[in-house]
Design a protein around this motif. Sequence first.
Motif, PDB file in Angstrom:
ATOM      1  N   ASP A  18      -0.333   7.416  -3.585  1.00 12.58           N
ATOM      2  CA  ASP A  18      -1.527   6.662  -4.003  1.00 12.58           C
ATOM      3  C   ASP A  18      -1.275   5.165  -4.043  1.00 12.58           C
ATOM      4  O   ASP A  18      -2.187   4.384  -4.357  1.00 12.58           O
ATOM      5  CB  ASP A  18      -2.019   7.145  -5.368  1.00 12.58           C
ATOM      6  N   ASP A  19      -0.051   4.743  -3.706  1.00  8.60           N
ATOM      7  CA  ASP A  19       0.283   3.326  -3.636  1.00  8.60           C
ATOM      8  C   ASP A  19       0.103   2.864  -2.186  1.00  8.60           C
ATOM      9  O   ASP A  19       0.896   3.227  -1.310  1.00  8.60           O
ATOM     10  CB  ASP A  19       1.720   3.107  -4.103  1.00  8.60           C
ATOM     11  N   SER A  20      -0.916   2.078  -1.930  1.00  8.94           N
ATOM     12  CA  SER A  20      -1.233   1.674  -0.553  1.00  8.94           C
ATOM     13  C   SER A  20      -0.128   0.850   0.086  1.00  8.94           C
ATOM     14  O   SER A  20       0.081   0.915   1.307  1.00  8.94           O
ATOM     15  CB  SER A  20      -2.555   0.888  -0.523  1.00  8.94           C
ATOM     16  N   ASP A  21       0.599   0.072  -0.713  1.00 13.26           N
ATOM     17  CA  ASP A  21       1.701  -0.726  -0.166  1.00 13.26           C
ATOM     18  C   ASP A  21       2.824   0.170   0.362  1.00 13.26           C
ATOM     19  O   ASP A  21       3.405  -0.094   1.423  1.00 13.26           O
ATOM     20  CB  ASP A  21       2.256  -1.676  -1.229  1.00 13.26           C
ATOM     21  N   ILE A  22       3.135   1.227  -0.393  1.00 17.62           N
ATOM     22  CA  ILE A  22       4.183   2.159   0.029  1.00 17.62           C
ATOM     23  C   ILE A  22       3.738   2.915   1.276  1.00 17.62           C
ATOM     24  O   ILE A  22       4.508   3.107   2.220  1.00 17.62           O
ATOM     25  CB  ILE A  22       4.533   3.134  -1.112  1.00 17.62           C
ATOM     26  N   VAL A  23       2.485   3.349   1.295  1.00 16.70           N
ATOM     27  CA  VAL A  23       1.954   4.054   2.463  1.00 16.70           C
ATOM     28  C   VAL A  23       2.059   3.171   3.705  1.00 16.70           C
ATOM     29  O   VAL A  23       2.495   3.616   4.770  1.00 16.70           O
ATOM     30  CB  VAL A  23       0.489   4.475   2.227  1.00 16.70           C
ATOM     31  N   LEU A  26       5.770   2.857   4.810  1.00 14.05           N
ATOM     32  CA  LEU A  26       6.276   4.070   5.437  1.00 14.05           C
ATOM     33  C   LEU A  26       5.638   4.299   6.802  1.00 14.05           C
ATOM     34  O   LEU A  26       6.311   4.669   7.768  1.00 14.05           O
ATOM     35  CB  LEU A  26       6.018   5.269   4.526  1.00 14.05           C
ATOM     36  N   GLU A  27       4.339   4.078   6.874  1.00  7.71           N
ATOM     37  CA  GLU A  27       3.635   4.274   8.140  1.00  7.71           C
ATOM     38  C   GLU A  27       4.192   3.340   9.214  1.00  7.71           C
ATOM     39  O   GLU A  27       4.405   3.743  10.364  1.00  7.71           O
ATOM     40  CB  GLU A  27       2.139   4.038   7.955  1.00  7.71           C
ATOM     41  N   TYR A  28       4.441   2.103   8.847  1.00  6.29           N
ATOM     42  CA  TYR A  28       4.976   1.125   9.798  1.00  6.29           C
ATOM     43  C   TYR A  28       6.348   1.560  10.323  1.00  6.29           C
ATOM     44  O   TYR A  28       6.591   1.569  11.541  1.00  6.29           O
ATOM     45  CB  TYR A  28       5.095  -0.250   9.144  1.00  6.29           C
ATOM     46  N   ASN A  29       7.256   1.929   9.407  1.00  9.85           N
ATOM     47  CA  ASN A  29       8.618   2.277   9.806  1.00  9.85           C
ATOM     48  C   ASN A  29       8.679   3.588  10.583  1.00  9.85           C
ATOM     49  O   ASN A  29       9.444   3.711  11.544  1.00  9.85           O
ATOM     50  CB  ASN A  29       9.519   2.350   8.570  1.00  9.85           C
ATOM     51  N   LEU A  30       7.863   4.557  10.194  1.00 11.56           N
ATOM     52  CA  LEU A  30       7.845   5.829  10.914  1.00 11.56           C
ATOM     53  C   LEU A  30       7.276   5.668  12.326  1.00 11.56           C
ATOM     54  O   LEU A  30       7.797   6.228  13.296  1.00 11.56           O
ATOM     55  CB  LEU A  30       7.029   6.855  10.129  1.00 11.56           C
ATOM     56  N   THR A  31       6.199   4.904  12.427  1.00 10.44           N
ATOM     57  CA  THR A  31       5.599   4.655  13.736  1.00 10.44           C
ATOM     58  C   THR A  31       6.575   3.906  14.638  1.00 10.44           C
ATOM     59  O   THR A  31       6.697   4.199  15.834  1.00 10.44           O
ATOM     60  CB  THR A  31       4.298   3.854  13.584  1.00 10.44           C
ATOM     61  N   LYS A  32       7.282   2.958  14.061  1.00 13.52           N
ATOM     62  CA  LYS A  32       8.289   2.200  14.807  1.00 13.52           C
ATOM     63  C   LYS A  32       9.386   3.115  15.339  1.00 13.52           C
ATOM     64  O   LYS A  32       9.924   2.893  16.434  1.00 13.52           O
ATOM     65  CB  LYS A  32       8.891   1.132  13.890  1.00 13.52           C
ATOM     66  N   GLU A  33       9.716   4.162  14.581  1.00 16.30           N
ATOM     67  CA  GLU A  33      10.744   5.123  15.002  1.00 16.30           C
ATOM     68  C   GLU A  33      10.217   6.104  16.051  1.00 16.30           C
ATOM     69  O   GLU A  33      10.977   6.880  16.618  1.00 16.30           O
ATOM     70  CB  GLU A  33      11.272   5.897  13.795  1.00 16.30           C
ATOM     71  N   GLY A  34       8.909   6.111  16.260  1.00 16.53           N
ATOM     72  CA  GLY A  34       8.342   6.978  17.285  1.00 16.53           C
ATOM     73  C   GLY A  34       7.645   8.210  16.768  1.00 16.53           C
ATOM     74  O   GLY A  34       7.268   9.088  17.549  1.00 16.53           O
ATOM     75  N   TYR A  35       7.460   8.304  15.442  1.00 11.66           N
ATOM     76  CA  TYR A  35       6.785   9.466  14.869  1.00 11.66           C
ATOM     77  C   TYR A  35       5.263   9.283  14.891  1.00 11.66           C
ATOM     78  O   TYR A  35       4.755   8.166  14.832  1.00 11.66           O
ATOM     79  CB  TYR A  35       7.242   9.690  13.419  1.00 11.66           C
ATOM     80  N   PHE A  89      10.246  14.712  -1.232  1.00  9.72           N
ATOM     81  CA  PHE A  89       9.597  14.017  -2.333  1.00  9.72           C
ATOM     82  C   PHE A  89      10.137  12.594  -2.438  1.00  9.72           C
ATOM     83  O   PHE A  89      11.351  12.385  -2.447  1.00  9.72           O
ATOM     84  CB  PHE A  89       9.828  14.758  -3.655  1.00  9.72           C
ATOM     85  N   LEU A  90       9.223  11.633  -2.475  1.00  8.26           N
ATOM     86  CA  LEU A  90       9.555  10.226  -2.680  1.00  8.26           C
ATOM     87  C   LEU A  90       8.866   9.811  -3.977  1.00  8.26           C
ATOM     88  O   LEU A  90       7.637   9.703  -4.014  1.00  8.26           O
ATOM     89  CB  LEU A  90       9.054   9.367  -1.519  1.00  8.26           C
ATOM     90  N   THR A  91       9.619   9.580  -5.022  1.00 10.73           N
ATOM     91  CA  THR A  91       9.002   9.408  -6.328  1.00 10.73           C
ATOM     92  C   THR A  91       9.794   8.498  -7.240  1.00 10.73           C
ATOM     93  O   THR A  91      11.003   8.331  -7.072  1.00 10.73           O
ATOM     94  CB  THR A  91       8.840  10.784  -7.010  1.00 10.73           C
ATOM     95  N   ALA A  92       9.108   7.923  -8.216  1.00 10.37           N
ATOM     96  CA  ALA A  92       9.760   7.112  -9.237  1.00 10.37           C
ATOM     97  C   ALA A  92      10.331   7.981 -10.353  1.00 10.37           C
ATOM     98  O   ALA A  92      11.049   7.485 -11.222  1.00 10.37           O
ATOM     99  CB  ALA A  92       8.766   6.104  -9.820  1.00 10.37           C
ATOM    100  N   ARG A  93      10.015   9.274 -10.338  1.00 14.25           N
ATOM    101  CA  ARG A  93      10.491  10.191 -11.377  1.00 14.25           C
ATOM    102  C   ARG A  93      11.947  10.548 -11.090  1.00 14.25           C
ATOM    103  O   ARG A  93      12.250  11.227 -10.120  1.00 14.25           O
ATOM    104  CB  ARG A  93       9.634  11.458 -11.405  1.00 14.25           C
ATOM    105  N   SER A  94      12.850  10.085 -11.949  1.00 12.35           N
ATOM    106  CA  SER A  94      14.279  10.301 -11.721  1.00 12.35           C
ATOM    107  C   SER A  94      14.884  11.354 -12.643  1.00 12.35           C
ATOM    108  O   SER A  94      16.057  11.689 -12.516  1.00 12.35           O
ATOM    109  CB  SER A  94      15.043   8.980 -11.901  1.00 12.35           C
ATOM    110  N   GLU A  95      14.080  11.917 -13.583  1.00 10.37           N
ATOM    111  CA  GLU A  95      14.636  12.884 -14.516  1.00 10.37           C
ATOM    112  C   GLU A  95      14.932  14.211 -13.812  1.00 10.37           C
ATOM    113  O   GLU A  95      14.275  14.584 -12.837  1.00 10.37           O
ATOM    114  CB  GLU A  95      13.688  13.120 -15.707  1.00 10.37           C
TER     115      GLU A  95
END
Length: 236
Positions: A18-23, A26-35, A89-95
């Motif tokens: 739900d964080d548009s900056d993270i999306v 990730l979208e930029y780097n994945l697309t750059k890798e060819g996904y 899972f990519l999350t801020a929850r570290s517990e």
Amino acid sequence: MSTVKSASSVPKVLVVDDDSDIVELLEYNLTKEGYSVLTASNGRKAIEIAKSFIPDLILLDIMMPQLDGIETGRILRQNQDIRNTYILFLTARSEEYSEVAAFDVGADDYITKPIKPRALMSRINALFRREAQKADSGDQIDILDLSINRKNYTVTQGGEKAIVLPKKEFELLFFLAQTPNKVFNRDELLQKIWGADIYVLERTVDVHIRKLREKLGDSYIKTLKGVGYMFSNEKE
């Protein structure tokens, strides 16, 4: 350099956060890798997209509106078309309890934020490399009353209807059954099934063993207390 070469076999990735900056990152780097990449900002939308997109990989946040990542992962794993999809899972929850919950619903990896794009891309590429290597090995093991088929991730028990297993449960069973009566400790199993480049809790192995026993019975995988697990080829 990207590991994705052929346009006809480009792996598909669904990014859910739900964080548009993270999306966007990730979208930029994945697309750059060819996904090939699609995105969703909540769990309900992710489930809707996944049903038609059938991604090879889902990057999933936990804390999201409408439906949290854990419940989203649980629902996704119930879909037969998505049973072989990697879920990271990519999350801020570290517990620890959040990580255990993630693996309990079938996660393949659990990564805490902040995200390091280069390291993340390396781990994703490694997942797909291991998948390609596994495809080159044997496809079936017949042992005791089990027929373990790697092509469709199924186990037929006693000639009955095939049981479809989630990817990591299947890989764990297949690996143990390849060398019956040999004991592997948790660290060895983590290295072989999840890979050296992925950090997960040792308890993750116990969770997957428990789930296999619930589906197949207790007579196949034995526990040697203080040592590890083995597949027994001796009927009780």
